[in-house]
Design a protein around this motif. Structure first.
Motif, PDB file in Angstrom:
ATOM      1  N   UNK A 205      13.401  -2.198  11.056  1.00 19.04           N
ATOM      2  CA  UNK A 205      13.776  -3.305  10.176  1.00 19.04           C
ATOM      3  C   UNK A 205      12.633  -4.219   9.796  1.00 19.04           C
ATOM      4  N   UNK A 206      11.418  -3.923  10.264  1.00 18.12           N
ATOM      5  CA  UNK A 206      10.268  -4.765   9.928  1.00 18.12           C
ATOM      6  C   UNK A 206       9.978  -4.664   8.433  1.00 18.12           C
ATOM      7  N   UNK A 207      10.053  -5.786   7.751  1.00 18.05           N
ATOM      8  CA  UNK A 207       9.906  -5.812   6.296  1.00 18.05           C
ATOM      9  C   UNK A 207       8.446  -5.775   5.861  1.00 18.05           C
ATOM     10  N   UNK A 208       8.255  -5.443   4.602  1.00 13.20           N
ATOM     11  CA  UNK A 208       6.930  -5.507   3.983  1.00 13.20           C
ATOM     12  C   UNK A 208       7.041  -6.546   2.865  1.00 13.20           C
ATOM     13  N   UNK A 209       6.583  -7.768   3.148  1.00 12.29           N
ATOM     14  CA  UNK A 209       6.742  -8.875   2.194  1.00 12.29           C
ATOM     15  C   UNK A 209       5.417  -9.620   2.016  1.00 12.29           C
ATOM     16  N   UNK A 210       4.415  -8.936   1.454  1.00 22.05           N
ATOM     17  CA  UNK A 210       3.071  -9.502   1.348  1.00 22.05           C
ATOM     18  C   UNK A 210       2.980 -10.709   0.409  1.00 22.05           C
ATOM     19  N   UNK A 211       2.420 -11.764   0.911  1.00 19.48           N
ATOM     20  CA  UNK A 211       2.234 -12.978   0.127  1.00 19.48           C
ATOM     21  C   UNK A 211       1.268 -12.707  -1.025  1.00 19.48           C
ATOM     22  N   UNK A 212       1.647 -13.122  -2.202  1.00 19.85           N
ATOM     23  CA  UNK A 212       0.855 -12.912  -3.429  1.00 19.85           C
ATOM     24  C   UNK A 212       0.689 -11.441  -3.780  1.00 19.85           C
ATOM     25  N   UNK A 213       1.469 -10.579  -3.124  1.00 16.25           N
ATOM     26  CA  UNK A 213       1.365  -9.147  -3.386  1.00 16.25           C
ATOM     27  C   UNK A 213       0.111  -8.514  -2.831  1.00 16.25           C
ATOM     28  N   UNK A 214      -0.613  -9.241  -1.971  1.00 18.92           N
ATOM     29  CA  UNK A 214      -1.853  -8.743  -1.383  1.00 18.92           C
ATOM     30  C   UNK A 214      -1.614  -8.297   0.058  1.00 18.92           C
ATOM     31  N   UNK A 215      -2.334  -7.279   0.486  1.00 24.75           N
ATOM     32  CA  UNK A 215      -2.173  -6.773   1.859  1.00 24.75           C
ATOM     33  C   UNK A 215      -2.998  -7.653   2.808  1.00 24.75           C
ATOM     34  N   UNK A 216      -2.615  -8.936   2.871  1.00 21.81           N
ATOM     35  CA  UNK A 216      -3.355  -9.895   3.680  1.00 21.81           C
ATOM     36  C   UNK A 216      -2.448 -10.672   4.628  1.00 21.81           C
ATOM     37  N   UNK A 217      -1.489 -11.392   4.060  1.00 24.00           N
ATOM     38  CA  UNK A 217      -0.552 -12.195   4.851  1.00 24.00           C
ATOM     39  C   UNK A 217       0.856 -11.628   4.638  1.00 24.00           C
ATOM     40  N   UNK A 218       1.547 -11.221   5.702  1.00 22.46           N
ATOM     41  CA  UNK A 218       1.212 -11.310   7.133  1.00 22.46           C
ATOM     42  C   UNK A 218       0.530 -10.065   7.683  1.00 22.46           C
TER      43      UNK A 218
END
Length: 290
Positions: A205-218
């Motif tokens: 269930x771990x989501x993929x919700x990258x801030x600004x669409x960048x693979x940085x945060x989180x």
């Protein structure tokens, strides 16, 4: 051998370790010798260690300004006050963060199994091997084991956040790392597969919700968190603790969870952390400089 059950049964039948069967099969597939196959694995192992070395020495921020300097902060803190869990914990977390930051700085990394999860397997392998003085051959055996676990998971689920969320990236990497560590510490095939199952179960269930669409945060900081997660799974498995749900069924659950997960939580940056007030503000700020 396209299931963990097949892998375990063959290991028992042939009285061989997982890495032994895998290296023979892969060498035959590539039409090379086992020695040459192991040399290819060593190239990857060396590249992982170089990524860690580079990341530990650098602190440049990414274009977004969101990542790049955290590893140096962590090292500075450990230099003044050691981690509560000791030197090995310090190394694993710093190494995982170093590799993750090298990825977002566009440095050379080994995707294991993906770029966004590139710090999990290398940090555990490198740190434990250094602290316990484990030789290179054993490290190669562990890395082959990790690869085989990742290969079998990928038979059922695409290892991409856009398809299955971060559970299929960092989750799979943590499972791979847990199995590799059990191999590194002398565990048997059943313990290796139990470690992988225990790690994966806890990350469904771990989501993929990258801030600004960048693979940085989180994304970057998930690497040190899930490297330690892998160590916990390995310790449990080596103690004789068994996953009540068999490894193959855990991967079935992973696939089902991926299918049920909203597309908005699978790398699209349309929900979750990516749409918090601060994330929206950061996105607007970054667009000003594009």
């Amino acid at each position: 051998m396209n299931s963990f059950e097949d892998l375990h049964c063959e290991s028992e039948r042939q009285n061989k370790r997982i890495y032994e069967m895998c290296q023979i099969a892969e060498a035959e597939l590539a039409d090379i010798s086992v020695d040459d196959f192991r040399k290819l694995i060593k190239i990857n192992l060396d590249a992982m260690k170089q990524t860690i070395k580079n990341g530990l020495a650098r602190c440049e921020l990414t274009f977004s300004g969101m990542c790049g300097a955290d590893c140096s902060k962590l090292q500075a803190r450990f230099a003044v006050r050691g981690a509560l869990f000791g030197r090995l914990y310090e190394k694993i977390t710093a190494y995982a963060l170093a590799a993750g930051e090298e990825n977002v700085r566009m440095g050379k990394i080994v995707a294991c199994p993906t770029a966004g999860s590139c710090g999990i397997v290398p940090s555990v392998l490198a740190a434990v091997s250094e602290e316990l003085q484990i030789n290179e051959d054993e490290q190669i055996n562990a890395l082959i084991t990790a690869g085989e676990i990742g290969r079998i998971i990928s038979n059922k689920v695409a290892l991409a956040g856009a398809v299955g969320g971060c559970q299929t990236e960092c989750g799979a990497a943590s499972a791979m790392s847990a199995g590799a560590l059990v191999q590194l510490l002398g565990g048997n095939s059943q313990q290796i597969l139990n470690a992988a199952a225990l790690a994966m179960k806890n990350l469904l269930g771990l989501t993929c919700d990258p801030v600004c669409g960048l693979v940085e945060v989180p994304c970057v900081k998930r690497n040190p968190f899930l490297a330690i997660h892998a160590v916990s799974a390995a310790e449990l498995a080596l103690s004789g603790i068994v996953s009540q749900i068999p490894p193959d069924e855990v991967i079935d659950a992973l696939k089902q969870t991926a299918n049920l997960m909203s597309p908005m939580l699978k790398e699209s940056a349309q929900a979750g952390l990516a749409k918090t007030k601060t994330a929206i503000m950061l996105e607007r700020k970054i667009r000003q400089y594009q």
